[in-house]
Write a protein that holds these residues in place. Structure first.
Motif, PDB file in Angstrom:
ATOM      1  N   VAL A 117      32.906  46.013  44.262  1.00 22.51           N
ATOM      2  CA  VAL A 117      31.741  46.898  44.203  1.00 22.51           C
ATOM      3  C   VAL A 117      32.084  48.158  44.987  1.00 22.51           C
ATOM      4  O   VAL A 117      32.363  48.090  46.186  1.00 22.51           O
ATOM      5  CB  VAL A 117      30.489  46.246  44.813  1.00 22.51           C
ATOM      6  CG1 VAL A 117      29.278  47.146  44.636  1.00 22.51           C
ATOM      7  CG2 VAL A 117      30.237  44.874  44.192  1.00 22.51           C
ATOM      8  N   ALA A 118      32.068  49.290  44.333  1.00 22.79           N
ATOM      9  CA  ALA A 118      32.384  50.557  44.998  1.00 22.79           C
ATOM     10  C   ALA A 118      31.110  51.128  45.609  1.00 22.79           C
ATOM     11  O   ALA A 118      30.276  51.699  44.917  1.00 22.79           O
ATOM     12  CB  ALA A 118      32.994  51.546  44.012  1.00 22.79           C
ATOM     13  N   VAL A 130      41.445  51.182  47.526  1.00 28.83           N
ATOM     14  CA  VAL A 130      40.969  49.865  47.076  1.00 28.83           C
ATOM     15  C   VAL A 130      40.576  49.916  45.605  1.00 28.83           C
ATOM     16  O   VAL A 130      40.819  48.977  44.840  1.00 28.83           O
ATOM     17  CB  VAL A 130      39.775  49.400  47.936  1.00 28.83           C
ATOM     18  CG1 VAL A 130      39.153  48.122  47.361  1.00 28.83           C
ATOM     19  CG2 VAL A 130      40.209  49.177  49.377  1.00 28.83           C
ATOM     20  N   TYR A 131      39.990  51.040  45.193  1.00 34.31           N
ATOM     21  CA  TYR A 131      39.485  51.162  43.819  1.00 34.31           C
ATOM     22  C   TYR A 131      40.360  52.091  42.975  1.00 34.31           C
ATOM     23  O   TYR A 131      39.983  52.444  41.862  1.00 34.31           O
ATOM     24  CB  TYR A 131      38.051  51.693  43.850  1.00 34.31           C
ATOM     25  CG  TYR A 131      37.159  50.915  44.785  1.00 34.31           C
ATOM     26  CD1 TYR A 131      36.700  49.647  44.443  1.00 34.31           C
ATOM     27  CD2 TYR A 131      36.810  51.423  46.030  1.00 34.31           C
ATOM     28  CE1 TYR A 131      35.901  48.918  45.307  1.00 34.31           C
ATOM     29  CE2 TYR A 131      36.010  50.696  46.904  1.00 34.31           C
ATOM     30  CZ  TYR A 131      35.567  49.451  46.537  1.00 34.31           C
ATOM     31  OH  TYR A 131      34.784  48.718  47.401  1.00 34.31           O
ATOM     32  N   PRO A 137      34.435  50.153  38.475  1.00 35.65           N
ATOM     33  CA  PRO A 137      34.068  49.055  39.369  1.00 35.65           C
ATOM     34  C   PRO A 137      32.551  48.918  39.405  1.00 35.65           C
ATOM     35  O   PRO A 137      31.819  49.835  38.997  1.00 35.65           O
ATOM     36  CB  PRO A 137      34.617  49.509  40.732  1.00 35.65           C
ATOM     37  CG  PRO A 137      34.703  51.002  40.642  1.00 35.65           C
ATOM     38  CD  PRO A 137      35.025  51.300  39.202  1.00 35.65           C
ATOM     39  N   LEU A 138      32.067  47.786  39.862  1.00 39.38           N
ATOM     40  CA  LEU A 138      30.629  47.596  39.960  1.00 39.38           C
ATOM     41  C   LEU A 138      30.026  48.606  40.929  1.00 39.38           C
ATOM     42  O   LEU A 138      30.701  49.130  41.820  1.00 39.38           O
ATOM     43  CB  LEU A 138      30.311  46.183  40.454  1.00 39.38           C
ATOM     44  CG  LEU A 138      30.713  45.016  39.550  1.00 39.38           C
ATOM     45  CD1 LEU A 138      30.404  43.697  40.244  1.00 39.38           C
ATOM     46  CD2 LEU A 138      30.001  45.089  38.208  1.00 39.38           C
ATOM     47  N   VAL A 191      43.617  42.410  38.831  1.00 35.56           N
ATOM     48  CA  VAL A 191      42.764  43.568  38.551  1.00 35.56           C
ATOM     49  C   VAL A 191      43.548  44.584  37.718  1.00 35.56           C
ATOM     50  O   VAL A 191      44.686  44.932  38.043  1.00 35.56           O
ATOM     51  CB  VAL A 191      42.312  44.253  39.863  1.00 35.56           C
ATOM     52  CG1 VAL A 191      41.432  45.458  39.572  1.00 35.56           C
ATOM     53  CG2 VAL A 191      41.582  43.259  40.762  1.00 35.56           C
ATOM     54  N   TYR A 192      42.926  45.048  36.650  1.00 41.01           N
ATOM     55  CA  TYR A 192      43.555  46.087  35.830  1.00 41.01           C
ATOM     56  C   TYR A 192      43.370  47.435  36.501  1.00 41.01           C
ATOM     57  O   TYR A 192      42.260  47.823  36.879  1.00 41.01           O
ATOM     58  CB  TYR A 192      42.932  46.109  34.430  1.00 41.01           C
ATOM     59  CG  TYR A 192      43.447  47.250  33.596  1.00 41.01           C
ATOM     60  CD1 TYR A 192      44.730  47.224  33.045  1.00 41.01           C
ATOM     61  CD2 TYR A 192      42.661  48.395  33.379  1.00 41.01           C
ATOM     62  CE1 TYR A 192      45.218  48.267  32.299  1.00 41.01           C
ATOM     63  CE2 TYR A 192      43.144  49.438  32.640  1.00 41.01           C
ATOM     64  CZ  TYR A 192      44.418  49.383  32.093  1.00 41.01           C
ATOM     65  OH  TYR A 192      44.896  50.432  31.367  1.00 41.01           O
ATOM     66  N   ARG A 193      44.462  48.170  36.629  1.00 39.55           N
ATOM     67  CA  ARG A 193      44.421  49.518  37.168  1.00 39.55           C
ATOM     68  C   ARG A 193      45.114  50.439  36.158  1.00 39.55           C
ATOM     69  O   ARG A 193      46.301  50.306  35.908  1.00 39.55           O
ATOM     70  CB  ARG A 193      45.115  49.600  38.530  1.00 39.55           C
ATOM     71  CG  ARG A 193      44.429  48.740  39.607  1.00 39.55           C
ATOM     72  CD  ARG A 193      45.159  48.819  40.931  1.00 39.55           C
ATOM     73  NE  ARG A 193      44.593  47.874  41.894  1.00 39.55           N
ATOM     74  CZ  ARG A 193      43.604  48.175  42.746  1.00 39.55           C
ATOM     75  NH1 ARG A 193      43.073  49.380  42.747  1.00 39.55           N
ATOM     76  NH2 ARG A 193      43.136  47.262  43.590  1.00 39.55           N
TER      77      ARG A 193
END
Length: 243
Positions: free
Chosen positions: A175-176, A195-196, A202-203, A240-242
């Motif tokens: 969650v951003a 992190v994001y 992101p949520l 996690v897909y980036r």
């Protein structure tokens, strides 16, 4: 009018949840340490600001006195993560603070407000984390605190099976929010943003608030024991897909 208490309401998921519940007709008691923020929020949503450090017995007693003898919803949101060091380099003071806020503080609020929740046949939502599912590198302190909080949820559901109080848990993944990672990394903005980095959509805090509203408005005989909520890009805690 139904009443709700949201801890950690000064920012992020807590503030979003307070806004959402108020928009749906709840009288919301916004509890947090930062008086200026919750006073502004309470004025915005027609709620009540209660300055409260959940680590302080007197503050929590004052919160219980302020909300009175009838509480329909308690959202145990106050908590958070501090640091991302491996166990052999752990700053144990940070571990202690995480355990005190996520576990002991949450238990303190729950215990103080339980009589009012029982009177109202209410519902408690514990905001834990997917970190409670398993450990990850650098996460032992936070994962341990959230796992302990989950154990409290599971124990309470068994202990209160013959009461009318519902015990529920929501477990957010990525969650951003404006402060979670920034706080975790001691104000290091660059590290927090990484992190994001590259994660599509992101949520948001509003996503979690929307789900909490859904949970607390189910018919009384329906108990959503645990909801895990992740962005589509996060297939699992470690994958996690980036882009």
């Amino acid at each position: 009018m139904k009443t709700a208490v949201v801890t950690g309401a000064s920012s992020g998921i807590g503030a979003a949840t307070a806004r959402r519940l108020a928009a749906e007709g709840f009288k919301v008691f916004c509890a947090a340490r930062r008086s200026d923020r919750i006073e502004q929020l309470a004025e915005e949503i027609g709620g009540v600001a209660v300055t409260c450090d959940i680590l302080d017995d007197a503050d929590v007693a004052r919160l219980a006195e302020t909300v009175g003898g009838h509480v329909d919803v308690l959202v145990n949101n106050a908590g958070g993560a501090l640091g991302l060091e491996p166990v052999v380099n752990a700053e144990l003071e940070l571990w202690d603070r995480m355990f005190q806020t996520n576990v002991i503080g949450t238990a303190r609020v729950t215990k103080a407000l339980f009589p009012a929740l029982k009177e109202a046949r209410g519902i408690i939502v514990f905001v834990t984390s997917t970190a409670a599912d398993a450990g990850y590198e650098g996460g032992a302190g936070y994962c341990g605190a959230k796992a302990a909080e989950r154990s409290m949820v599971e124990s309470m559901r068994l202990e209160l099976f013959d009461t009318d109080v519902r015990i529920t848990e929501i477990c957010p993944g990525m969650v951003a929010t404006e402060e979670f990672s920034l706080t975790r990394f001691g104000g290091d903005q660059e590290r927090a943003e990484k992190v994001y980095d590259g994660v599509p959509d992101p949520l948001t805090a509003d996503d979690i608030a929307d789900t909490i509203h859904f949970m607390v408005t189910r018919p009384h005989h329906v108990n959503l024991d645990r909801i895990t909520i992740r962005p589509r890009a996060q297939a699992a805690q470690h994958k996690v897909y980036r882009g």
